[in-house]
Write a protein that holds these residues in place. Structure first.
Motif: not given
Lengths: 426, 426
Positions: A113-114, A116-120, A215-222, B325-329
């Motif tokens: 996420a970070t 990709l935002a920087l690249a944009a 959906a932006e997930l935290n892998p550690d939560e899966v 389509f931004p991903a949402t946390a």
């Protein structure tokens, strides 16, 4: 002095994937050149058998910063893996205006996420098709081909090592033995935890969730369940239930939450997810409008992963300059060398098989088998001849002669038999 | 006055696909608006149930030229089909600087080279992902994800009608009957020749050949064999040979020529191409570096085709303006409601099943089956309980109680059983 090229690549890592990328890129003939390569122990890498695929003028270095900010680099290709120090290097590269192509699933899962935002913000491309399912173009499929759908679920076989282990166990191997085999083949690390405990698949699932489920997930939560506790007895019971066992990665949107899980699951044999064997990967997306779409192929390995990396590089090159692969007008040859199936319907009488065999022999077509089911009337008897591989046009000449025999009641039906290794021949 | 939108669409055709496109586009929430719609008999179409998905301000017309050159149209979406008069309309649109999205396989197969060259000259997009395999993103997969490979062969199930007919015949239906069923379901035309004689699949094969093999073929040169001569007896014999029958489309580069053919073929049951059922489509690409890649899904139908059309429109919109389509946390819920498999290893003694059943009942987990293979020692007996769908977290609490029983020799192994209709629940 070098001639100008459409795109110049700085390559981070010249291991299996990096050196395969050099080979695959060279094979495309595209106007893209590797100008710099970072690796530890440069002298050893220079003598790598695939070093011949990079030009003599390439600059080798064991200092990555010499690559990520170099004037003669337009795109940084990263095939090392892991979070640090890679994140810092690629951040520096983006700030320096370089495009990024990476195969790094952990980086994209945890820091995507970070980055990709920087690249944009910096108006550079950050592409990572190789990060999930290697040579299977599931990311372009989702982002370019399915963006119009509402994807509600992803199911996948995202770790080739686990699939190799569980496929082998399905055939009777013991976990400990097949893990050793996987390690000796280079499919599994000395410490296999990232694969067998599901951490690798979990990172990939989070990359796909961002793209497909938005959906932006935290892998550690899966939750990730290990496959190491699955035993032969479980395959025996699974079979009794009409199932096999696979490491499945699933994420689904429901009620504003994402339900996600990675681990060994029982899979009914009629579900596509049960079709993956050996190191194959598979992703099934479920869309509200388009239904289920299946992507399958080689999820890992140097060459398949290099295809994904190369395709990303070409996509950037296509934006930067005219890298086109025009189609050439080609003549069609409708002939094929393959085994064939011929179904005859005859008024039965002595000598028919001899006549057919004789006509085929005259054209050097070898019979593979002759099939005749019981229970048909002799006045209208269907039976089948299969042939060894032969040229279709030759076979059709032989069949035309046979068709003229007076006891042939219908035009014989000639069908090609597909084989997994058949090829057109000249 | 209308507010400004990122992209304005002129739609040619408001039949099944066109009206589905209106629905799917509206569901994306993207800043894209249909401004004009061409169709014959506009008044009837205005009362179509999906007309509600276009705004009241849309301009309906029965004159296509009012759409293809309109000031308020940025992209022309064509979902009518056929060569004429479509080619003329789209040529006019390209000259007028409009982008094109089409689902028209015949047009792209026969006139694609000319139209693509014109679009490149006029610097407009011409996208046609819906032209092959409907909702299966095989074109983005090949062009974006596999451009780095050298694809040498394409094999596919490219006509859903033939696949529907042959799948039904595999289960015992007669050709004539299942053709009638296909016609009544709208899968086949009154004159089914384009489908059953292979002309539809042949056009799609030529579209894929241009992209994957980079070979420009004349569709009329590709041999097409009808499926109408295949009979029930052929399935019986094919089964004896370990095969089924499918209409297969194949093109392969060898010796500077393209060997191509469409027709019914015997397919060994273990090959992916045999997996397609009903109206499903499938494409298998074979690459020198990446090996075989399989794409499968719904090849036709209003909604899947509309997903492909919409995805193309969004791709153009993304280039024209910021449609993101931004991903949402999202929070992860690792829990799942599903049937489960629990394998116990016990020192056998009376009362174990009662104890386990009691513990599960306490948590309202219903037992679906109990499996116990013979031949294991009573001192170390593995057996399995499967449950009806239950919440994993609840099941794990029950299993934790069971694990504490003194005759449990190992930690019970809990595995989810995948079902084709399981869903996360809240």
């Amino acid at each position: 002095m070098q001639e100008a090229v459409a795109l110049r690549v700085g390559l981070l890592g010249f291991g299996t994937v990096g050196s395969s990328f050099a080979e695959v890129l060279a094979a495309t003939g595209a106007d893209v050149r590797i100008t710099r390569i970072f690796n530890r122990d440069v002298e050893r890498k220079k003598s790598h058998e695939r070093a011949k695929f990079v030009g003599a003028e390439v600059k080798w270095t064991s200092d990555a910063t010499e690559v990520v900010t170099a004037e003669d680099v337009d795109v940084v290709v990263e095939v090392i893996g892991g979070l640090e120090p890679i994140e810092g290097w690629l951040t520096t590269a983006i700030h320096a205006g370089k495009h990024i192509v990476t195969a790094n699933k952990q980086l994209i899962a945890y820091r995507g996420a970070t980055l990709l935002a920087l690249a944009a913000e910096k108006k550079v491309h950050l592409l990572y098709n190789a990060a999930v399912a290697g040579g299977v173009p599931v990311i372009p499929g989702i982002t370019q081909g399915l963006s119009g759908d509402k994807i509600t679920r992803i199911s996948g076989i995202l770790n080739g090592t686990c699939n190799f282990i569980l496929s082998a166990m399905e055939k009777g191997a013991e976990y400990a033995d097949v893990l050793k085999t996987a390690q000796s083949l280079g499919y599994a690390e000395a410490n296999p935890s990232a694969d067998v405990d599901g951490f690798d698949a979990r990172a990939k699932l989070c990359v796909l969730s961002r793209l497909a489920l938005r959906a932006e997930l935290n892998p550690d939560e899966v939750p990730a369940q290990t496959i190491s506790t699955v035993a032969a007895i479980d395959f025996a019971y699974a079979k009794e239930l009409g199932c096999t066992l696979r490491q499945v990665s699933r994420a689904e949107v429901a009620g504003g939450k994402v339900h996600a899980r990675v681990g060994p699951m029982l899979v009914p044999k009629e579900m596509p997810i049960a079709w993956s064997h050996d190191t194959q990967n598979m992703v099934v997306t479920s869309g509200e409008f388009g239904g289920d779409v299946v992507f399958s192929g080689h999820g890992a390995g140097g060459h398949p992963t290099a295809v994904a990396v190369t395709s990303d590089v070409l996509r950037i090159a296509a934006g930067a300059a005219a890298v086109r692969f025009p189609a050439t007008a080609s003549s069609v040859d409708g002939d094929v060398t393959a085994p064939h199936y011929i179904r005859f319907v005859v008024a039965d009488q002595p000598g028919i098989v001899a006549a057919i065999a004789g006509a085929l022999a005259k054209y050097n077509v070898n019979i593979d088998s002759l099939l005749q089911h019981r229970g048909y009337a002799a006045e209208k008897l269907p039976f089948v001849v299969t042939t060894e591989p032969c040229l279709r046009s030759t076979l059709e000449r032989a069949v035309a002669e046979i068709a003229a025999l007076e006891y042939m009641l219908e035009a014989p039906l000639v069908l090609q038999i597909l084989t997994s290794d058949d090829h057109a021949t000249d």
